[in-house]
Design a protein around this motif. Structure first.
Motif, PDB file in Angstrom:
ATOM      1  N   ALA A 241     -36.182 -76.096  65.400  1.00  0.00           N
ATOM      2  CA  ALA A 241     -35.407 -75.684  64.525  1.00  0.00           C
ATOM      3  C   ALA A 241     -34.400 -76.714  63.381  1.00  0.00           C
ATOM      4  CB  ALA A 241     -35.413 -74.774  64.098  1.00  0.00           C
ATOM      5  N   SER A 242     -33.261 -76.207  65.451  1.00  0.00           N
ATOM      6  CA  SER A 242     -31.901 -76.686  64.757  1.00  0.00           C
ATOM      7  C   SER A 242     -31.780 -78.466  64.297  1.00  0.00           C
ATOM      8  CB  SER A 242     -31.397 -76.767  66.106  1.00  0.00           C
ATOM      9  OG  SER A 242     -31.032 -77.309  67.308  1.00  0.00           O
ATOM     10  N   GLY A 243     -32.806 -79.241  64.990  1.00  0.00           N
ATOM     11  CA  GLY A 243     -32.682 -80.576  65.296  1.00  0.00           C
ATOM     12  C   GLY A 243     -33.144 -80.968  63.720  1.00  0.00           C
ATOM     13  N   LEU A 244     -33.940 -80.233  63.307  1.00  0.00           N
ATOM     14  CA  LEU A 244     -34.616 -80.386  61.210  1.00  0.00           C
ATOM     15  C   LEU A 244     -32.766 -80.219  60.222  1.00  0.00           C
ATOM     16  CD1 LEU A 244     -37.543 -78.362  60.547  1.00  0.00           C
ATOM     17  CD2 LEU A 244     -36.689 -81.215  60.088  1.00  0.00           C
ATOM     18  N   LEU A 245     -32.321 -78.712  60.581  1.00  0.00           N
ATOM     19  CA  LEU A 245     -30.826 -78.391  61.047  1.00  0.00           C
ATOM     20  C   LEU A 245     -29.522 -79.338  60.828  1.00  0.00           C
ATOM     21  CD1 LEU A 245     -28.654 -76.832  58.550  1.00  0.00           C
ATOM     22  CD2 LEU A 245     -28.215 -75.214  60.694  1.00  0.00           C
ATOM     23  N   ALA A 246     -29.513 -80.189  62.220  1.00  0.00           N
ATOM     24  CA  ALA A 246     -29.214 -81.158  62.167  1.00  0.00           C
ATOM     25  C   ALA A 246     -28.903 -82.261  61.598  1.00  0.00           C
ATOM     26  CB  ALA A 246     -28.620 -81.726  64.006  1.00  0.00           C
TER      27      ALA A 246
END
Length: 410
Positions: free
Chosen positions: A62-67
């Motif tokens: 999920a954080s990769g998508l945000l990043a």
């Protein structure tokens, strides 16, 4: 896009990135051999322990998508250090967690920052190291897995046995703080990518996702992770219940496997650059299939037999990751590499989490507490491996000599 560095500065950069990866990998890996302790301590099932492992990877996804919305809009050094400090604080929170629920929240936080950090290290390698030397560079950075297995996990388990399960996470947080200081002193600014005119964040993501080669690379990357993590989180549970390993013998599993991969990774990196990245991946992926299947049938092999099979498995799994990640990073359009690698981190994390979750559903326990159906986990890994072999020759690699098509020596 490459940033020219002197050989000495380049080596320091790779060693720094390897150190950062080391702490991230130990933080993730040390959970798996602690599985028997957590299932007893918190009175949870194997599936709930699998969820504890999966939570880390799903959060990283999920954080990769945000990043992907911001990763190409900051200098690599500044962003990496910010994420690393936050990762260290989240790991400290793991050490302080008093219950299963609070530990779950802390693992989600650690995965949120750790997953993007891993993508950043791979992005920096691809930015700085030319294509023809990228296999060897990836081998240096990915030797962090071997060092984590040889030293990090055994030391973590030693601390857990002597001081309690909280101790490894205190040690990882402290080590991360020291390495963050070292990275601040040694890493160059790494801002070359900021000179390109770029679209909006959503536009950059859309541009990445419209590229069919990127989509193939994402699928390949997901299969690479899924193939290993249907099996890996449950190895310790299997060898302690079915294989007769004691808690004090478990570190030997990682010590032997890590030592073997530390030796072999260097040569695999060289062969990756000399015989071809896709060809070397295919060799190592096929090599890994036999110990994948054999490990699930190794309960009666005795300690030394299990160690031989598990060590061979570590060599195969780690050996395919060196050319595999060189392929994935080279499949990205250099102008969009940061966004691509952040999205790839999400894909990998989601695949790892899904594999760990599916693996937890496949295995079961009999009335005596013995693990059943572990062969099903290996079968899932083998099927994923065959699909990755089918995809690998279909990737276009940026930076490869124009006369050499994808899948041929470069």
């Amino acid at each position: 896009m490459t940033t020219a560095l002197t050989p000495k500065r380049e080596l320091w950069l790779l060693l720094t990135l390897a150190g950062i990866q080391f702490t991230h990998i130990v933080d993730f890996m040390v959970m798996m051999p602690l599985g028997p302790q957590f299932t007893q301590l918190f009175n949870i099932s194997d599936a709930k322990f699998g969820l504890l492992v999966s939570a880390y990877t799903f959060a990283a996804g999920a954080s990769g998508l945000l990043a992907s919305l911001y990763v190409d809009r900051f200098g690599r050094k500044k962003l990496l250090l910010t994420l690393y400090v936050l990762f260290a604080l989240a790991t400290l929170a793991c050490a302080l967690a008093p219950t299963y629920d609070t530990l779950m929240l802390a693992r989600i936080a650690a995965g949120t920052f750790g997953g993007v950090m891993a993508a950043m290290t791979q992005t920096i390698v691809a930015d700085v190291i030319p294509f023809e030397r990228r296999g060897r560079a990836m081998a240096v950075v990915m030797s962090s897995f071997s060092v984590a297995s040889v030293a990090g996990v055994p030391i973590g388990l030693f601390l857990a046995a002597r001081l309690g399960w909280h101790a490894p996470f205190y040690a990882i947080a402290a080590t991360s703080g020291l390495l963050a200081l070292g990275a601040w002193l040694t890493l160059p600014p790494l801002t070359e990518h900021l000179k390109h005119e770029r679209k909006s964040a959503i536009g950059s993501i859309a541009q990445v996702l419209r590229d069919k080669n990127h989509l193939k690379a994402f699928a390949f990357s997901a299969l690479l992770m899924f193939g290993g993590f249907a099996l890996i989180p449950y190895i310790t549970i299997f060898v302690t219940t079915n294989g007769g390993f004691s808690a004090t013998q478990v570190p030997y599993l990682y010590l032997c496997g890590g030592a073997a991969t530390l030796v072999t990774a260097r040569y695999i990196g060289r062969f990756t650059d000399s015989v071809g990245k896709a060809k070397m991946f295919s060799i190592m992926a096929v090599f890994a299939i036999v110990p994948m299947l054999l490990l699930t049938q190794s309960a009666g092999f005795g300690m030394w037999g299990i160690l031989l099979v598990s060590t061979t498995l570590f060599i195969g799994l780690n050996g395919r990751m060196v050319p595999g990640m060189a392929l994935v990073s080279s499949a990205a359009d250099p102008k969009l590499r940061g966004t691509f690698m952040a999205l790839n981190s999400s894909v990998q994390s989601a695949a790892m989490g899904a594999a760990a979750f599916v693996g937890g559903l496949i295995i079961s326990r009999d009335a005596q507490g013995m693990v059943q159906n572990f062969w099903g986990n290996a079968l899932v890994g083998v099927v994923a491996t065959f699909f990755s072999l089918w995809l690998v020759g279909r990737l276009h690699l940026y930076g490869a000599p124009p006369s050499i098509p994808a899948g041929r020596p470069a």
